[in-house]
Design an enzyme around this catalytic site. Structure first.
Site, PDB file in Angstrom:
ATOM      1  N   ASP A   1       6.746  49.530 132.638  1.00 53.34           N
ATOM      2  CA  ASP A   1       5.982  49.039 131.491  1.00 53.34           C
ATOM      3  C   ASP A   1       6.501  49.605 130.173  1.00 53.34           C
ATOM      4  O   ASP A   1       6.482  48.918 129.147  1.00 53.34           O
ATOM      5  CB  ASP A   1       4.507  49.422 131.634  1.00 53.34           C
ATOM      6  CG  ASP A   1       3.743  48.505 132.567  1.00 53.34           C
ATOM      7  OD1 ASP A   1       4.266  47.418 132.890  1.00 53.34           O
ATOM      8  OD2 ASP A   1       2.624  48.877 132.978  1.00 53.34           O
TER       9      ASP A   1
ATOM     10  N   SER B   1      -2.345  40.663 132.979  1.00 51.94           N
ATOM     11  CA  SER B   1      -1.475  41.462 133.839  1.00 51.94           C
ATOM     12  C   SER B   1      -1.988  41.538 135.279  1.00 51.94           C
ATOM     13  O   SER B   1      -3.183  41.454 135.545  1.00 51.94           O
ATOM     14  CB  SER B   1      -1.358  42.877 133.268  1.00 51.94           C
ATOM     15  OG  SER B   1      -0.383  43.610 133.961  1.00 51.94           O
TER      16      SER B   1
ATOM     17  N   HIS C   1      -5.832  47.751 132.340  1.00 53.54           N
ATOM     18  CA  HIS C   1      -5.554  46.661 131.402  1.00 53.54           C
ATOM     19  C   HIS C   1      -6.818  45.873 131.073  1.00 53.54           C
ATOM     20  O   HIS C   1      -6.871  45.168 130.064  1.00 53.54           O
ATOM     21  CB  HIS C   1      -4.505  45.707 131.990  1.00 53.54           C
ATOM     22  CG  HIS C   1      -3.113  46.224 131.904  1.00 53.54           C
ATOM     23  ND1 HIS C   1      -2.431  46.350 130.731  1.00 53.54           N
ATOM     24  CD2 HIS C   1      -2.264  46.661 132.878  1.00 53.54           C
ATOM     25  CE1 HIS C   1      -1.221  46.824 130.959  1.00 53.54           C
ATOM     26  NE2 HIS C   1      -1.093  47.023 132.254  1.00 53.54           N
TER      27      HIS C   1
ATOM     28  N   GLU D   1       3.106  39.302 139.404  1.00 49.65           N
ATOM     29  CA  GLU D   1       3.854  39.763 138.228  1.00 49.65           C
ATOM     30  C   GLU D   1       4.613  41.042 138.582  1.00 49.65           C
ATOM     31  O   GLU D   1       5.825  41.139 138.385  1.00 49.65           O
ATOM     32  CB  GLU D   1       2.890  40.022 137.069  1.00 49.65           C
ATOM     33  CG  GLU D   1       3.582  40.566 135.831  1.00 49.65           C
ATOM     34  CD  GLU D   1       2.603  41.029 134.775  1.00 49.65           C
ATOM     35  OE1 GLU D   1       3.018  41.118 133.607  1.00 49.65           O
ATOM     36  OE2 GLU D   1       1.436  41.320 135.102  1.00 49.65           O
ATOM     37  N   HIS D   2       3.885  42.043 139.060  1.00 45.78           N
ATOM     38  CA  HIS D   2       4.495  43.297 139.513  1.00 45.78           C
ATOM     39  C   HIS D   2       4.237  43.449 141.009  1.00 45.78           C
ATOM     40  O   HIS D   2       3.111  43.249 141.456  1.00 45.78           O
ATOM     41  CB  HIS D   2       3.869  44.517 138.823  1.00 45.78           C
ATOM     42  CG  HIS D   2       3.887  44.473 137.332  1.00 45.78           C
ATOM     43  ND1 HIS D   2       2.813  44.039 136.582  1.00 45.78           N
ATOM     44  CD2 HIS D   2       4.850  44.821 136.440  1.00 45.78           C
ATOM     45  CE1 HIS D   2       3.108  44.129 135.299  1.00 45.78           C
ATOM     46  NE2 HIS D   2       4.337  44.595 135.180  1.00 45.78           N
TER      47      HIS D   2
ATOM     48  N   GLN E   1      -3.319  49.714 136.774  1.00 44.27           N
ATOM     49  CA  GLN E   1      -3.343  48.270 136.548  1.00 44.27           C
ATOM     50  C   GLN E   1      -4.723  47.817 136.083  1.00 44.27           C
ATOM     51  O   GLN E   1      -4.849  47.010 135.159  1.00 44.27           O
ATOM     52  CB  GLN E   1      -2.963  47.537 137.831  1.00 44.27           C
ATOM     53  CG  GLN E   1      -3.007  46.027 137.729  1.00 44.27           C
ATOM     54  CD  GLN E   1      -2.040  45.494 136.683  1.00 44.27           C
ATOM     55  OE1 GLN E   1      -0.960  46.043 136.506  1.00 44.27           O
ATOM     56  NE2 GLN E   1      -2.427  44.443 135.982  1.00 44.27           N
TER      57      GLN E   1
ATOM     58  N   HIS F   1      32.179   2.692 127.276  1.00 49.07           N
ATOM     59  CA  HIS F   1      32.555   4.041 127.696  1.00 49.07           C
ATOM     60  C   HIS F   1      34.006   4.049 128.189  1.00 49.07           C
ATOM     61  O   HIS F   1      34.805   4.921 127.822  1.00 49.07           O
ATOM     62  CB  HIS F   1      31.627   4.523 128.810  1.00 49.07           C
ATOM     63  CG  HIS F   1      30.304   5.035 128.328  1.00 49.07           C
ATOM     64  ND1 HIS F   1      29.419   4.245 127.652  1.00 49.07           N
ATOM     65  CD2 HIS F   1      29.724   6.257 128.441  1.00 49.07           C
ATOM     66  CE1 HIS F   1      28.335   4.949 127.358  1.00 49.07           C
ATOM     67  NE2 HIS F   1      28.504   6.186 127.823  1.00 49.07           N
TER      68      HIS F   1
ATOM     69  N   TYR G   1       5.155  37.347 120.296  1.00 48.91           N
ATOM     70  CA  TYR G   1       3.707  37.531 120.275  1.00 48.91           C
ATOM     71  C   TYR G   1       3.362  38.875 120.925  1.00 48.91           C
ATOM     72  O   TYR G   1       3.779  39.154 122.051  1.00 48.91           O
ATOM     73  CB  TYR G   1       3.002  36.401 121.025  1.00 48.91           C
ATOM     74  CG  TYR G   1       1.498  36.465 120.865  1.00 48.91           C
ATOM     75  CD1 TYR G   1       0.881  35.844 119.798  1.00 48.91           C
ATOM     76  CD2 TYR G   1       0.715  37.189 121.757  1.00 48.91           C
ATOM     77  CE1 TYR G   1      -0.496  35.926 119.615  1.00 48.91           C
ATOM     78  CE2 TYR G   1      -0.656  37.277 121.581  1.00 48.91           C
ATOM     79  CZ  TYR G   1      -1.257  36.648 120.518  1.00 48.91           C
ATOM     80  OH  TYR G   1      -2.612  36.748 120.344  1.00 48.91           O
TER      81      TYR G   1
END
Length: 430
Positions: free
Chosen positions: A360, A236, A261, A326-327, A258, A419, A128
């Protein structure tokens, strides 16, 4: 932006609220459930209706897929500079991926049985690539590129088209260079549902990877089981933790990058240095005036940004591990010590000269990373996400004989005499 110092009355309560759990909003969960049910029931018809409703594009079932003519036109449209950038990024992705691919192995256990693992690529994977305000060419590379490196034979891209029914040519070029064998012009939860469940036109995939908005993330969450997923990468986010050694101009630039975004992006800056904090804020005010996406950036600075003057770097590390960013940009004099203390970040950028933007676009690791606190449970996308693991067991008579007493004891304890018998019978027949 929210600015708090450790001496402020609301500081402690704000810190507590930063301890996130990636739990979906009930309204999002309900709407996504409805979309999935509609796609399951009505297939292509539902997909086309949602594409018109959400993306303003009127498509037919035959137009769901990008045609070879469109791929050819995209290749002609991209500039030589774009081609070179994509090629260099893919080269690093493939090199990085080779190091994380798992290899087949085997050994003999204590009873003499040969045991091991075999790793094979998934047969068909959906990647995606979000649309929206910016063509995320790098995301095409950092999803499909890893599938390509893992040897996945069928890679189907999904990315929303514009109202004209077209997909950004650079995104298409990047997907094709990354091994995409098909691309559908559909985004959102409906695309995830179509990939997972299949429609008359779209064959279902084994796995879906890639970031997206909260609806895409929730669709992936709800469809686990019908399909495998990589992780839950949403809007993000970056957290910057720095002591007094941080360069205020660099930190300000990373915060603004950042915020670029837009949307639900999260931006955080933590420091134990009041002097650095003040310099960074001044640098942000100065640098923002030079940036083209000024409006989007200001929206994120206003609604999705926080700045904290922490008591100490120890407290800063504790906040980082609770937040699970995330970062993480980590800038400090004792970086080896502090790096070892970080446990939950999706990716860590160490030192003044490590901009997140290089990760990135170019460095090699995927920028598809856990967000919303999911870093406690998930790691970023890797090549081995695209490998199935199968265990292998092979015994000879000697290994069966050595194993029998243990098998029979477990069979007795668990009341599973068949078994035990299935093992003993092999020693009765020569």
């Amino acid at each position: 932006m929210k600015i708090l110092r450790h001496s402020d009355p609301g500081y402690a309560s704000f810190i507590k609220r930063l301890n996130r759990r990636a739990i979906p909003d009930p309204g999002v969960r309900e709407l996504v459930g409805e979309i999935i049910s509609e796609v399951a029931a009505n297939g292509d018809g539902a997909l086309l209706a949602y594409t018109k409703r959400f993306d303003g594009a009127t498509l037919t079932a035959k137009e769901l897929f990008v045609s070879e003519e469109e791929f050819a036109a995209a290749e002609k449209a991209v500039t030589p500079a774009t081609r070179r950038a994509i090629a260099r990024s893919l080269k690093n992705i493939k090199a990085f991926a080779k190091h994380s691919l798992r290899k087949d192995w085997s050994y003999k256990n204590a009873e003499g049985a040969t045991v091991g693992e075999r790793f094979t690529p998934f047969d068909r994977v959906g990647v995606y690539v979000p649309g929206g305000k910016a063509p995320l060419v790098s995301t095409a590379l950092m999803t499909a590129g890893f599938a390509l490196a893992a040897g996945v034979p069928e890679i189907i891209g999904a990315t929303p088209c514009g109202p004209d029914g077209k997909v950004n040519p650079a995104v298409l070029y990047a997907l094709r260079k990354s091994g995409a064998t098909e691309v559908i012009k559909v985004g959102g939860a409906q695309a995830v549902a179509a990939l997972a469940l299949g429609t008359k036109s779209i064959r279902p995939v084994d796995m879906i990877v890639g970031p997206g908005n909260r609806f895409v993330v929730e669709a992936k969450r709800q469809l686990v089981g019908a399909v495998a997923i990589d992780l839950l990468p949403g809007p993000s986010e970056v957290l910057i933790l720095s002591d007094k050694t941080g360069n205020p101009e660099f930190i300000a630039a990373d915060l603004l990058a950042q915020a670029e975004h837009a949307g639900d992006s999260v931006v955080g800056f933590l420091t134990d240095s009041k002097a650095l904090l003040d310099k960074v804020l001044k640098a942000v005010d100065r640098q923002i005036l030079t940036l083209s996406r000024n409006k989007y950036i200001r929206d994120v600075l206003k609604g999705g940004t926080f700045v904290l003057h922490v008591k100490s770097m120890d407290e800063g590390i504790a906040i980082v591990n609770d937040f699970a960013p995330e970062h993480l940009s980590l800038i400090c004099a004792d970086e080896k010590k502090r790096l070892a203390q970080v446990r939950t970040a999706g990716a860590i950028y160490v030192g003044n000269d490590s901009p997140v933007a290089v990760g990135d676009f170019l460095a090699g690791p995927s920028h598809t990373l856990p967000t919303g606190g999911a870093g406690r449970s998930f790691s970023g996308l890797r090549a081995d996400h695209f490998q199935r693991r199968t265990s292998i067991v092979k015994l000879d008579k000697a290994a069966v004989r050595k194993s029998l007493d243990v098998v029979e004891e477990f069979a007795r304890i668990e009341g599973l005499d068949a078994h035990g018998r299935s093992t003993a019978i092999r020693l009765e027949h020569r």
